[in-house]
Design a protein around this motif. Structure first.
Motif, PDB file in Angstrom:
ATOM      1  N   TYR A 104      18.091  -5.425 -10.231  1.00  0.00           N
ATOM      2  CA  TYR A 104      16.776  -5.956  -9.883  1.00  0.00           C
ATOM      3  C   TYR A 104      16.632  -6.103  -8.361  1.00  0.00           C
ATOM      4  CZ  TYR A 104      16.113  -6.776 -14.851  1.00  0.00           C
ATOM      5  OH  TYR A 104      15.981  -6.594 -16.209  1.00  0.00           O
ATOM      6  N   GLY A 105      17.756  -6.403  -7.689  1.00  0.00           N
ATOM      7  CA  GLY A 105      17.718  -6.418  -6.223  1.00  0.00           C
ATOM      8  C   GLY A 105      17.385  -5.041  -5.674  1.00  0.00           C
ATOM      9  N   GLN A 106      17.969  -4.026  -6.283  1.00  0.00           N
ATOM     10  CA  GLN A 106      17.696  -2.645  -5.864  1.00  0.00           C
ATOM     11  C   GLN A 106      16.232  -2.286  -6.121  1.00  0.00           C
ATOM     12  OE1 GLN A 106      18.816   0.099  -4.540  1.00  0.00           O
ATOM     13  NE2 GLN A 106      18.312   1.889  -5.750  1.00  0.00           N
ATOM     14  N   MET A 107      15.745  -2.679  -7.295  1.00  0.00           N
ATOM     15  CA  MET A 107      14.359  -2.372  -7.651  1.00  0.00           C
ATOM     16  C   MET A 107      13.416  -3.057  -6.651  1.00  0.00           C
ATOM     17  SD  MET A 107      13.110  -0.474 -10.093  1.00  0.00           S
ATOM     18  CE  MET A 107      14.138  -0.409 -11.540  1.00  0.00           C
ATOM     19  N   LEU A 108      13.717  -4.307  -6.348  1.00  0.00           N
ATOM     20  CA  LEU A 108      12.872  -5.075  -5.434  1.00  0.00           C
ATOM     21  C   LEU A 108      12.820  -4.426  -4.054  1.00  0.00           C
ATOM     22  CD1 LEU A 108      11.377  -7.964  -5.204  1.00  0.00           C
ATOM     23  CD2 LEU A 108      13.446  -8.645  -3.995  1.00  0.00           C
ATOM     24  N   GLN A 109      13.984  -4.100  -3.514  1.00  0.00           N
ATOM     25  CA  GLN A 109      13.987  -3.569  -2.148  1.00  0.00           C
ATOM     26  C   GLN A 109      13.392  -2.173  -2.093  1.00  0.00           C
ATOM     27  OE1 GLN A 109      15.877  -1.041  -0.743  1.00  0.00           O
ATOM     28  NE2 GLN A 109      17.307  -0.544  -2.365  1.00  0.00           N
ATOM     29  N   SER A 110      13.624  -1.383  -3.108  1.00  0.00           N
ATOM     30  CA  SER A 110      13.105  -0.011  -3.108  1.00  0.00           C
ATOM     31  C   SER A 110      11.585  -0.009  -3.256  1.00  0.00           C
ATOM     32  CB  SER A 110      13.742   0.787  -4.247  1.00  0.00           C
ATOM     33  OG  SER A 110      13.219   2.099  -4.286  1.00  0.00           O
ATOM     34  N   HIS A 111      11.089  -0.764  -4.217  1.00  0.00           N
ATOM     35  CA  HIS A 111       9.638  -0.823  -4.424  1.00  0.00           C
ATOM     36  C   HIS A 111       8.928  -1.459  -3.217  1.00  0.00           C
ATOM     37  CE1 HIS A 111      10.029   0.825  -8.295  1.00  0.00           C
ATOM     38  NE2 HIS A 111       9.652  -0.172  -9.072  1.00  0.00           N
ATOM     39  N   ALA A 112       9.572  -2.460  -2.625  1.00  0.00           N
ATOM     40  CA  ALA A 112       8.957  -3.106  -1.459  1.00  0.00           C
ATOM     41  C   ALA A 112       8.864  -2.125  -0.303  1.00  0.00           C
ATOM     42  CB  ALA A 112       9.766  -4.338  -1.048  1.00  0.00           C
ATOM     43  N   LEU A 113       9.929  -1.398  -0.064  1.00  0.00           N
ATOM     44  CA  LEU A 113       9.916  -0.428   1.031  1.00  0.00           C
ATOM     45  C   LEU A 113       8.835   0.616   0.796  1.00  0.00           C
ATOM     46  CD1 LEU A 113      11.276   0.718   3.624  1.00  0.00           C
ATOM     47  CD2 LEU A 113      12.579   2.195   2.104  1.00  0.00           C
ATOM     48  N   HIS A 114       8.798   1.136  -0.419  1.00  0.00           N
ATOM     49  CA  HIS A 114       7.832   2.188  -0.716  1.00  0.00           C
ATOM     50  C   HIS A 114       6.413   1.686  -0.535  1.00  0.00           C
ATOM     51  CE1 HIS A 114       5.320   4.762  -3.361  1.00  0.00           C
ATOM     52  NE2 HIS A 114       6.015   5.695  -2.761  1.00  0.00           N
ATOM     53  N   PHE A 115       6.132   0.522  -1.075  1.00  0.00           N
ATOM     54  CA  PHE A 115       4.753   0.047  -1.039  1.00  0.00           C
ATOM     55  C   PHE A 115       4.318  -0.380   0.358  1.00  0.00           C
ATOM     56  CE2 PHE A 115       1.391  -3.133  -1.442  1.00  0.00           C
ATOM     57  CZ  PHE A 115       0.439  -2.351  -2.080  1.00  0.00           C
ATOM     58  N   PHE A 116       5.098  -1.244   0.973  1.00  0.00           N
ATOM     59  CA  PHE A 116       4.658  -1.812   2.244  1.00  0.00           C
ATOM     60  C   PHE A 116       4.699  -0.785   3.372  1.00  0.00           C
ATOM     61  CE2 PHE A 116       5.659  -5.712  -0.039  1.00  0.00           C
ATOM     62  CZ  PHE A 116       4.628  -6.555   0.353  1.00  0.00           C
ATOM     63  N   HIS A 117       5.673   0.088   3.332  1.00  0.00           N
ATOM     64  CA  HIS A 117       5.879   0.922   4.510  1.00  0.00           C
ATOM     65  C   HIS A 117       5.519   2.386   4.314  1.00  0.00           C
ATOM     66  CE1 HIS A 117       7.431  -2.282   6.962  1.00  0.00           C
ATOM     67  NE2 HIS A 117       7.896  -2.769   5.837  1.00  0.00           N
ATOM     68  N   LEU A 118       5.356   2.838   3.096  1.00  0.00           N
ATOM     69  CA  LEU A 118       4.937   4.217   2.891  1.00  0.00           C
ATOM     70  C   LEU A 118       3.514   4.299   2.355  1.00  0.00           C
ATOM     71  CD1 LEU A 118       8.144   5.844   1.361  1.00  0.00           C
ATOM     72  CD2 LEU A 118       7.463   5.656   3.733  1.00  0.00           C
ATOM     73  N   VAL A 119       3.165   3.395   1.462  1.00  0.00           N
ATOM     74  CA  VAL A 119       1.881   3.503   0.768  1.00  0.00           C
ATOM     75  C   VAL A 119       0.787   2.635   1.395  1.00  0.00           C
ATOM     76  CG1 VAL A 119       0.714   3.074  -1.440  1.00  0.00           C
ATOM     77  CG2 VAL A 119       2.975   4.120  -1.394  1.00  0.00           C
ATOM     78  N   SER A 120       1.158   1.444   1.827  1.00  0.00           N
ATOM     79  CA  SER A 120       0.111   0.536   2.308  1.00  0.00           C
ATOM     80  C   SER A 120      -0.725   1.137   3.438  1.00  0.00           C
ATOM     81  CB  SER A 120       0.710  -0.822   2.709  1.00  0.00           C
ATOM     82  OG  SER A 120       1.445  -0.730   3.900  1.00  0.00           O
ATOM     83  N   PRO A 121      -0.161   1.974   4.335  1.00  0.00           N
ATOM     84  CA  PRO A 121      -1.051   2.580   5.344  1.00  0.00           C
ATOM     85  C   PRO A 121      -2.173   3.402   4.708  1.00  0.00           C
ATOM     86  CG  PRO A 121       1.239   2.836   5.999  1.00  0.00           C
ATOM     87  CD  PRO A 121       1.246   2.319   4.589  1.00  0.00           C
ATOM     88  N   ASP A 122      -1.846   4.123   3.625  1.00  0.00           N
ATOM     89  CA  ASP A 122      -2.887   4.909   2.948  1.00  0.00           C
ATOM     90  C   ASP A 122      -3.953   3.997   2.351  1.00  0.00           C
ATOM     91  OD1 ASP A 122      -1.485   7.235   3.482  1.00  0.00           O
ATOM     92  OD2 ASP A 122      -0.429   7.200   1.563  1.00  0.00           O
ATOM     93  N   LEU A 123      -3.507   2.907   1.739  1.00  0.00           N
ATOM     94  CA  LEU A 123      -4.438   2.023   1.048  1.00  0.00           C
ATOM     95  C   LEU A 123      -5.257   1.180   2.026  1.00  0.00           C
ATOM     96  CD1 LEU A 123      -2.333   0.706  -1.990  1.00  0.00           C
ATOM     97  CD2 LEU A 123      -3.347   2.944  -1.608  1.00  0.00           C
TER      98      LEU A 123
END
Lengths: 480, 167
Positions: A104-123
């Motif tokens: 769950y730590g892995q899931m948290l850090q991976s999803h957080a990185l993807h969303f905040f730093h890869l996707v949020s600029p698009d959104l």
């Protein structure tokens, strides 16, 4: 239709802001209509040979070398296979819960990185915004609180991994049959101190993803979307389970293709097609064949396949998500982001529950049983279902290894998403900036890990190539 | 030349399973065996955004990476914060991390990059090539000297640095 039309091939290499690097080639006809889209993966095919001959107990450590992005997922999938090799069919509660905390730590850090730093600029800035602004630095400047939250959620997940797996680059926590340490009270209390903040930030990220999807549904619904099958692990009672379960596959309408399949038998249900132009295989459900049997994995598939989520806030979010499509599977590619944030919140809820579980301070860490020669380990990695399959001889050496990584499972869907977006947004016979942006947005929805290639300085150029119908290179641009 | 600060972070990054790509972690491991006073040593497969938080918690950071095309045996340069476009979670560069540390956490920490020349990257294997191993030894000797003497040049190539330090 004749295939002997004038064709042009446009190659985009690599796709930026996905993890690793890849190349997209678009085959056009003389009317500049996209006839074919191919997403090429820069992938080394040598790992399955590299692992041969090694003692089985080294494998959970060695497989982390596969990928600098998701070493924990490989670590745990291999450990799960090796549990069965040593005959440990059931782990002591402390061992399984420590592994779940790690996961769950892995899931948290991976999803957080993807969303905040890869996707949020698009959104936050829109797909068509200037790339000079539409990046994480732009987010940091305009939405500094959000950018900090992304970093700190990621850091929290990484600290959990460190406490459960050991060193970042050489995690040794999971061993065949169990775990090599428990969680000390001091470690537990340090994590508990921050859970309220992490929960709030997870809720906030989910709200951003949900609100964006709902508000822009008219644009997003057709964007790179298509009906597909969905596959994931599922708990025996139908709950989402990211660590362990049986296989369930459903079609685009929600009908069951197979359910509660023991993944030791995955080869009876899943096959891999080889296509000459790609190093990466194309998995499919055997009973449906390669044409119709391809499927999606990852957050969207997992939220679609499960009957419920066993944490209250994520379950409420799932119900909202499913209501959007009348409780039928959601086949909107861009809904991956919303589903991913439901899992982010679910992972954080699970972390809180585990931290409050005294089993994590237990001392019974390893189980053993009768030795086996063959085993399969599966886990729901952040990007989707991850298969590790091994045979081990009497001398304890690995003699067969087959891996189906999450991104390989999503191979066909990613190609379809790229083709759809390219058809919709290609104008003229050149790769425009908007077209590039839209292709990247479609690929990023899948959060692909495109490569486990080296990253050393000077080895990540951006190459754009244009080929004529006769295969001649018409144009080539390199961006360092 | 600048006097060295008190809290120094060394991050060696790369994949030890990818031949010479493991030069960064190998350098970190060599330092970690006997770290100079005031020096924290980390290693990872790659730089990631949360490294910005760690950078902001130190006075100076030294990034150590394999270099596929740089000077032999190594190159050393100051890292300026960058406001990058095309920022990716896979290919985060030292300048991006330093830029994030500045933009998110107000960091004014100094940063340097030690790029150790490697030669073999296209395969799996947990050993360094012999010339990369020699470059590693030279780079670690240089870095240890800099950390212990607390004197960091702004930029140099390995050959010149070794002459200066008597290495």
């Amino acid at each position: 239709m004749s295939t002997k039309q004038t064709l042009k091939r446009v190659v985009i290499d690599p796709v930026t802001r996905v993890e690793g690097h890849g190349k997209v080639s678009l085959l056009l006809d003389d009317k500049n209509v996209v006839r074919q889209a191919r997403m090429h993966i820069v992938e080394f095919r040598g790992f399955e040979r590299f692992i041969l001959g090694r003692p089985y107990w080294e494998v959970p450590v060695t497989v982390q070398r596969l990928c600098g992005i998701c070493p924990v997922s490989h670590h745990l999938a291999a450990a799960k296979a090796m549990d069965l090799i040593v005959g440990a069919d059931t782990l002591p509660p402390t061992a399984e819960k420590m592994r779940r905390l790690m996961h769950y730590g892995q899931m948290l850090q991976s999803h957080a990185l993807h969303f905040f730093h890869l996707v949020s600029p698009d959104l936050l800035f829109g797909f068509d915004a200037d790339p000079a602004i539409r990046n994480v630095i732009g987010v940091a400047r305009k939405f500094p609180d959000l950018a900090v939250q992304g970093v700190m959620l990621r850091k929290y997940g990484q600290e959990i991994i460190k406490a459960t797996a050991g060193k970042k680059i050489h995690g040794t926590g999971a061993i065949p049959g169990g775990i090599n340490k428990n969680l000390s009270v001091a470690e537990r209390d340090a994590f508990l101190k921050d859970v309220d903040r992490m929960m709030d930030w997870s809720r906030g990220a989910l709200k951003v993803a949900k609100d964006y999807t709902v508000e822009h549904l008219e644009t997003l619904a057709p964007f790179g979307s298509f009906d597909s099958n969905h596959l994931s692990l599922i708990r025996e009672d139908g709950a989402m389970d990211l660590y362990h379960g049986n296989l369930r596959a459903i079609n685009a309408g929600g009908d069951t293709i197979f359910d509660q399949v023991d993944y030791q038998d995955y080869t009876d249900y899943i096959a891999e097609e080889v296509r000459p132009w790609s190093y990466m295989k194309f998995p499919f459900i055997k009973s449906l064949g390669p044409e119709n049997g391809w499927y999606r994995v990852g957050p969207l598939a997992r939220v679609n396949t499960c009957d419920f989520i066993d944490t209250p806030e994520a379950e409420a979010a799932r119900q909202e998500f499913m209501a959007l499509t009348g409780n039928k599977p959601n086949n909107i590619t861009m809904a991956y982001h919303w589903a991913r944030m439901i899992e982010l919140l679910h992972s954080m809820e699970k972390i809180v529950a585990l931290l409050n579980d005294p089993d994590l301070q237990g001392t019974d860490l390893v189980a053993k049983g009768d030795r086996r020669e063959e085993a399969v380990g599966l886990i729901e990695a952040p990007r989707g279902t991850l298969f590790h399959h091994y045979k081990v001889n009497a001398d304890d050496q690995v003699v067969m290894c087959n891996l189906i990584v999450s991104t390989t499972n999503n191979n066909e869907p990613m190609n379809r998403a790229v083709a759809g977006v390219a058809r919709d947004y290609l104008s003229g016979n050149e790769v425009t900036e908007p077209l590039l942006n839209h292709i990247e947005v479609a690929i990023r929805a899948y959060d692909p890990c495109l490569s486990c290639a080296t990253h050393a300085m000077g080895r990540m150029p951006l190459v754009v190539e244009l080929f004529g119908a006769d295969g001649a290179l018409l144009d080539r641009r390199v961006k360092e | 030349m600048n006097p060295a600060p008190q809290r120094t972070l060394v991050i060696g990054f790369g994949n030890p399973g990818r031949l010479d790509d493991g030069l960064g972690p190998a350098a970190a491991a060599a330092l970690e065996a006997d770290p100079p006073a005031g020096v924290t040593v980390e290693s990872d497969y790659q730089l990631t955004v949360e490294d910005a938080h760690a950078v902001a918690g130190h006075d100076v950071t030294v990034f150590v990476d394999a270099d596929a095309a740089g000077p032999e045996p190594f190159g050393w340069s100051r890292v300026a914060p960058r406001t990058a476009t095309g920022f990716s979670s896979h290919g985060v560069e030292p300048a991006d991390v330093v830029g994030l540390a500045r933009d998110l956490f107000g960091s004014r920490a100094g940063a340097y990059l030690l790029g150790i020349r490697g030669y073999r990257f296209d395969g799996f294997g947990e050993t360094l090539s012999p010339p990369a191993r020699r470059n590693l030894d030279a780079a670690v000797a240089f870095l240890r000297h800099a950390l212990e003497s607390r004197v960091f040049p702004d930029a140099t190539d390995g050959a010149a640095a070794l002459t200066e330090t008597g290495g």
